[in-house]
Design a protein around this motif. Structure first.
Motif, PDB file in Angstrom:
ATOM      1  N   SER A 158       0.776  -1.314   0.092  1.00 34.05           N
ATOM      2  CA  SER A 158      -0.005   0.008  -0.039  1.00 34.05           C
ATOM      3  C   SER A 158       0.871   1.152   0.205  1.00 34.05           C
ATOM      4  O   SER A 158       0.284   2.126  -0.189  1.00 34.05           O
ATOM      5  CB  SER A 158      -1.014   0.074   1.260  1.00 34.05           C
ATOM      6  OG  SER A 158      -0.179   0.008   2.401  1.00 34.05           O
ATOM      7  N   GLY A 159       1.867   1.158   0.214  1.00 36.64           N
ATOM      8  CA  GLY A 159       3.121   2.334   0.401  1.00 36.64           C
ATOM      9  C   GLY A 159       2.838   2.735   1.762  1.00 36.64           C
ATOM     10  O   GLY A 159       3.439   3.917   2.027  1.00 36.64           O
ATOM     11  N   LYS A 160       2.235   2.298   2.696  1.00 42.37           N
ATOM     12  CA  LYS A 160       2.068   2.660   3.991  1.00 42.37           C
ATOM     13  C   LYS A 160       2.172   1.419   5.073  1.00 42.37           C
ATOM     14  O   LYS A 160       2.012   0.377   4.773  1.00 42.37           O
ATOM     15  CB  LYS A 160       0.846   3.311   4.183  1.00 42.37           C
ATOM     16  CG  LYS A 160       0.700   4.702   3.626  1.00 42.37           C
ATOM     17  CD  LYS A 160      -0.776   5.259   3.982  1.00 42.37           C
ATOM     18  CE  LYS A 160      -0.939   6.511   3.434  1.00 42.37           C
ATOM     19  NZ  LYS A 160       0.028   7.544   3.774  1.00 42.37           N
ATOM     20  N   ILE A 161       2.604   1.725   6.213  1.00 40.04           N
ATOM     21  CA  ILE A 161       2.821   0.681   7.302  1.00 40.04           C
ATOM     22  C   ILE A 161       1.873   1.023   8.468  1.00 40.04           C
ATOM     23  O   ILE A 161       1.593   2.062   9.132  1.00 40.04           O
ATOM     24  CB  ILE A 161       4.324   0.824   7.865  1.00 40.04           C
ATOM     25  CG1 ILE A 161       5.368   0.463   7.093  1.00 40.04           C
ATOM     26  CG2 ILE A 161       4.362  -0.031   9.417  1.00 40.04           C
ATOM     27  CD1 ILE A 161       5.569  -0.971   6.876  1.00 40.04           C
ATOM     28  N   ASP A 162       0.966  -0.044   8.494  1.00 38.85           N
ATOM     29  CA  ASP A 162      -0.123   0.168   9.351  1.00 38.85           C
ATOM     30  C   ASP A 162       0.462  -0.251  10.895  1.00 38.85           C
ATOM     31  O   ASP A 162       1.448  -0.793  11.094  1.00 38.85           O
ATOM     32  CB  ASP A 162      -1.414  -0.640   9.239  1.00 38.85           C
ATOM     33  CG  ASP A 162      -1.051  -2.172   9.020  1.00 38.85           C
ATOM     34  OD1 ASP A 162      -0.312  -2.543   9.800  1.00 38.85           O
ATOM     35  OD2 ASP A 162      -2.034  -2.837   8.204  1.00 38.85           O
ATOM     36  N   SER A 163      -0.360  -0.132  11.984  1.00 35.67           N
ATOM     37  CA  SER A 163       0.140  -0.559  13.371  1.00 35.67           C
ATOM     38  C   SER A 163       0.548  -1.962  13.510  1.00 35.67           C
ATOM     39  O   SER A 163       1.562  -2.039  14.286  1.00 35.67           O
ATOM     40  CB  SER A 163      -1.302  -0.255  14.396  1.00 35.67           C
ATOM     41  OG  SER A 163      -2.134  -1.071  14.081  1.00 35.67           O
ATOM     42  N   ARG A 164      -0.019  -2.936  12.901  1.00 37.65           N
ATOM     43  CA  ARG A 164       0.383  -4.196  13.058  1.00 37.65           C
ATOM     44  C   ARG A 164       1.812  -4.330  12.370  1.00 37.65           C
ATOM     45  O   ARG A 164       2.632  -5.007  12.794  1.00 37.65           O
ATOM     46  CB  ARG A 164      -0.633  -5.280  12.500  1.00 37.65           C
ATOM     47  CG  ARG A 164      -0.007  -6.481  12.374  1.00 37.65           C
ATOM     48  CD  ARG A 164      -1.070  -7.790  11.680  1.00 37.65           C
ATOM     49  NE  ARG A 164      -1.608  -7.380  10.379  1.00 37.65           N
ATOM     50  CZ  ARG A 164      -0.499  -7.538   9.228  1.00 37.65           C
ATOM     51  NH1 ARG A 164       0.324  -8.161   9.648  1.00 37.65           N
ATOM     52  NH2 ARG A 164      -1.015  -7.066   7.881  1.00 37.65           N
ATOM     53  N   GLU A 165       1.773  -3.719  11.208  1.00 37.42           N
ATOM     54  CA  GLU A 165       3.013  -4.106  10.113  1.00 37.42           C
ATOM     55  C   GLU A 165       4.244  -3.317  11.032  1.00 37.42           C
ATOM     56  O   GLU A 165       5.327  -3.606  11.009  1.00 37.42           O
ATOM     57  CB  GLU A 165       2.937  -3.290   8.967  1.00 37.42           C
ATOM     58  CG  GLU A 165       1.879  -4.271   7.865  1.00 37.42           C
ATOM     59  CD  GLU A 165       1.540  -3.525   6.746  1.00 37.42           C
ATOM     60  OE1 GLU A 165       1.178  -4.365   5.785  1.00 37.42           O
ATOM     61  OE2 GLU A 165       1.337  -2.449   6.769  1.00 37.42           O
ATOM     62  N   LEU A 166       3.910  -2.201  11.828  1.00 32.55           N
ATOM     63  CA  LEU A 166       4.699  -1.419  12.426  1.00 32.55           C
ATOM     64  C   LEU A 166       5.435  -2.195  13.587  1.00 32.55           C
ATOM     65  O   LEU A 166       6.545  -1.960  13.900  1.00 32.55           O
ATOM     66  CB  LEU A 166       4.094   0.047  12.756  1.00 32.55           C
ATOM     67  CG  LEU A 166       5.034   0.894  13.777  1.00 32.55           C
ATOM     68  CD1 LEU A 166       6.419   1.175  12.932  1.00 32.55           C
ATOM     69  CD2 LEU A 166       4.384   2.211  14.397  1.00 32.55           C
ATOM     70  N   THR A 167       4.402  -2.671  14.189  1.00 34.31           N
ATOM     71  CA  THR A 167       4.867  -3.522  15.208  1.00 34.31           C
ATOM     72  C   THR A 167       5.772  -4.633  14.973  1.00 34.31           C
ATOM     73  O   THR A 167       6.822  -4.805  15.822  1.00 34.31           O
ATOM     74  CB  THR A 167       3.573  -4.359  15.997  1.00 34.31           C
ATOM     75  OG1 THR A 167       2.849  -2.915  16.524  1.00 34.31           O
ATOM     76  CG2 THR A 167       3.994  -5.185  17.288  1.00 34.31           C
ATOM     77  N   GLU A 168       5.387  -5.397  13.861  1.00 28.84           N
ATOM     78  CA  GLU A 168       6.424  -6.545  13.536  1.00 28.84           C
ATOM     79  C   GLU A 168       7.797  -5.834  12.878  1.00 28.84           C
ATOM     80  O   GLU A 168       8.799  -6.553  13.288  1.00 28.84           O
ATOM     81  CB  GLU A 168       5.632  -7.215  12.263  1.00 28.84           C
ATOM     82  CG  GLU A 168       4.569  -7.870  12.552  1.00 28.84           C
ATOM     83  CD  GLU A 168       3.652  -8.578  11.524  1.00 28.84           C
ATOM     84  OE1 GLU A 168       4.260  -8.328  10.397  1.00 28.84           O
ATOM     85  OE2 GLU A 168       2.823  -9.287  11.953  1.00 28.84           O
ATOM     86  N   ALA A 169       7.676  -4.528  12.222  1.00 25.06           N
ATOM     87  CA  ALA A 169       8.999  -4.204  11.767  1.00 25.06           C
ATOM     88  C   ALA A 169       9.883  -3.616  12.854  1.00 25.06           C
ATOM     89  O   ALA A 169      11.153  -4.057  12.986  1.00 25.06           O
ATOM     90  CB  ALA A 169       8.493  -2.862  10.953  1.00 25.06           C
ATOM     91  N   LEU A 170       9.472  -3.026  13.768  1.00 20.54           N
ATOM     92  CA  LEU A 170      10.149  -2.805  15.199  1.00 20.54           C
ATOM     93  C   LEU A 170      10.580  -3.868  15.860  1.00 20.54           C
ATOM     94  O   LEU A 170      11.915  -3.971  16.517  1.00 20.54           O
ATOM     95  CB  LEU A 170       9.325  -1.564  16.003  1.00 20.54           C
ATOM     96  CG  LEU A 170       9.066  -0.268  15.495  1.00 20.54           C
ATOM     97  CD1 LEU A 170       8.052   0.383  16.273  1.00 20.54           C
ATOM     98  CD2 LEU A 170      10.560   0.474  15.060  1.00 20.54           C
ATOM     99  N   ARG A 171       9.907  -4.939  16.068  1.00 16.62           N
ATOM    100  CA  ARG A 171      10.297  -6.074  16.612  1.00 16.62           C
ATOM    101  C   ARG A 171      11.357  -6.833  15.874  1.00 16.62           C
ATOM    102  O   ARG A 171      12.470  -7.359  16.653  1.00 16.62           O
ATOM    103  CB  ARG A 171       8.995  -7.088  16.809  1.00 16.62           C
ATOM    104  CG  ARG A 171       9.294  -8.092  17.761  1.00 16.62           C
ATOM    105  CD  ARG A 171       8.071  -9.289  17.903  1.00 16.62           C
ATOM    106  NE  ARG A 171       7.110  -8.454  18.754  1.00 16.62           N
ATOM    107  CZ  ARG A 171       6.841  -8.412  19.920  1.00 16.62           C
ATOM    108  NH1 ARG A 171       7.693  -8.914  20.710  1.00 16.62           N
ATOM    109  NH2 ARG A 171       6.028  -7.844  20.543  1.00 16.62           N
ATOM    110  N   SER A 172      11.433  -6.660  14.757  1.00 10.68           N
ATOM    111  CA  SER A 172      12.348  -7.504  13.761  1.00 10.68           C
ATOM    112  C   SER A 172      13.839  -6.548  14.137  1.00 10.68           C
ATOM    113  O   SER A 172      14.649  -7.263  13.956  1.00 10.68           O
ATOM    114  CB  SER A 172      11.963  -7.186  12.259  1.00 10.68           C
ATOM    115  OG  SER A 172      12.450  -6.146  11.752  1.00 10.68           O
TER     116      SER A 172
END
Length: 246
Positions: A158-172
């Protein structure tokens, strides 16, 4: 003793220009024509930019002042810096940096650019609002890594990071950010509304840099890595304000 990984590992080579740039290849500089065979996938020189001034042997001495790039700097990154340094002063201001990053990556707000300048500039610099070639290369390579993380977790493209994706990205990256803080971060870039909010690349970088930077500052106080620390009021303000008022 708490697990050190609760704070996350060092990512992007750190903020200091004294840290060697990451080994990951730099992000491409966009081009309007097909790159020559020697570009190895990085793209050619943008046709919108004038040809770079001639450079003396050894990477020094273009324009009015000597300029030295770190060893191994990709030619496209050097070209991007020269194109942004319109007055050939050997350093670029926040607006020139904004133009260079927006051309290569994504439209960056001046607020994000100021935060990046604060984080990557040499604290001992006599011109804290201007960035030299070494700091520019470190920032450029770091953003290339953040771009890779963004693309990996933007699973719906989508060209954007939602809350779930942000959580996973930061956790990585090793940052176990609780849902309540994720909501605050999303709301900060969504007119105060966390629901259905999402971050574009510019906001994702700013958000990630704030989480990383504040975590590193907190770790300086939490020397035993227990997850808690005692701060004075002055110390707390000194730690937080530079990240929220760039």
């Amino acid at each position: 003793m708490a697990d050190y990984n609760r704070y996350g590992h060092s990512y992007g080579g750190g903020y200091s220009s004294h840290t060697p740039p990451p080994s990951a290849p730099p992000a491409p500089v966009p081009t309007t024509s097909a790159p020559p065979p020697s570009s190895y996938g990085y793209g050619g020189y943008p046709s919108a930019y004038p040809p770079p001034p001639p450079q003396a042997a050894g990477g020094f001495g273009y324009g009015f002042v000597p300029v030295a790039f770190p060893p191994g700097t990709h030619p496209d990154v050097e070209r991007a810096f020269r194109a942004a340094d319109r007055d050939c002063s050997g350093a670029i201001d926040e607006h020139e940096l904004q133009g260079a990053l927006s051309t290569a990556y994504h439209r960056f707000s001046i607020r994000t650019v100021r935060l990046l300048t604060f984080l990557f500039n040499d604290p001992a610099s006599s011109s804290p609002s201007r960035m030299g070639p070494a700091q520019f290369v470190s920032l450029w390579n770091c953003l290339g890594q953040w771009r890779g993380i963004f693309d990996r977790y933007d699973r719906d493209r989508s060209g954007k990071i939602d809350s779930r994706e942000l959580t996973e990205a930061l956790r990585s990256l090793g940052y176990a950010v609780p849902p309540s803080v994720i909501e605050l971060l999303i709301a900060n870039y969504n007119n105060g509304v966390p629901r259905n909010g999402a971050l574009d690349f510019d906001n994702f970088v700013e958000c990630g840099m704030i989480v990383k930077g504040l975590t590193e500052k907190f770790k300086e106080k939490d020397t035993r890595y227990t997850g808690s620390a005692t701060l004075t009021y002055d110390g707390f303000l000194s730690m937080v304000i530079p990240f929220i008022v760039p």
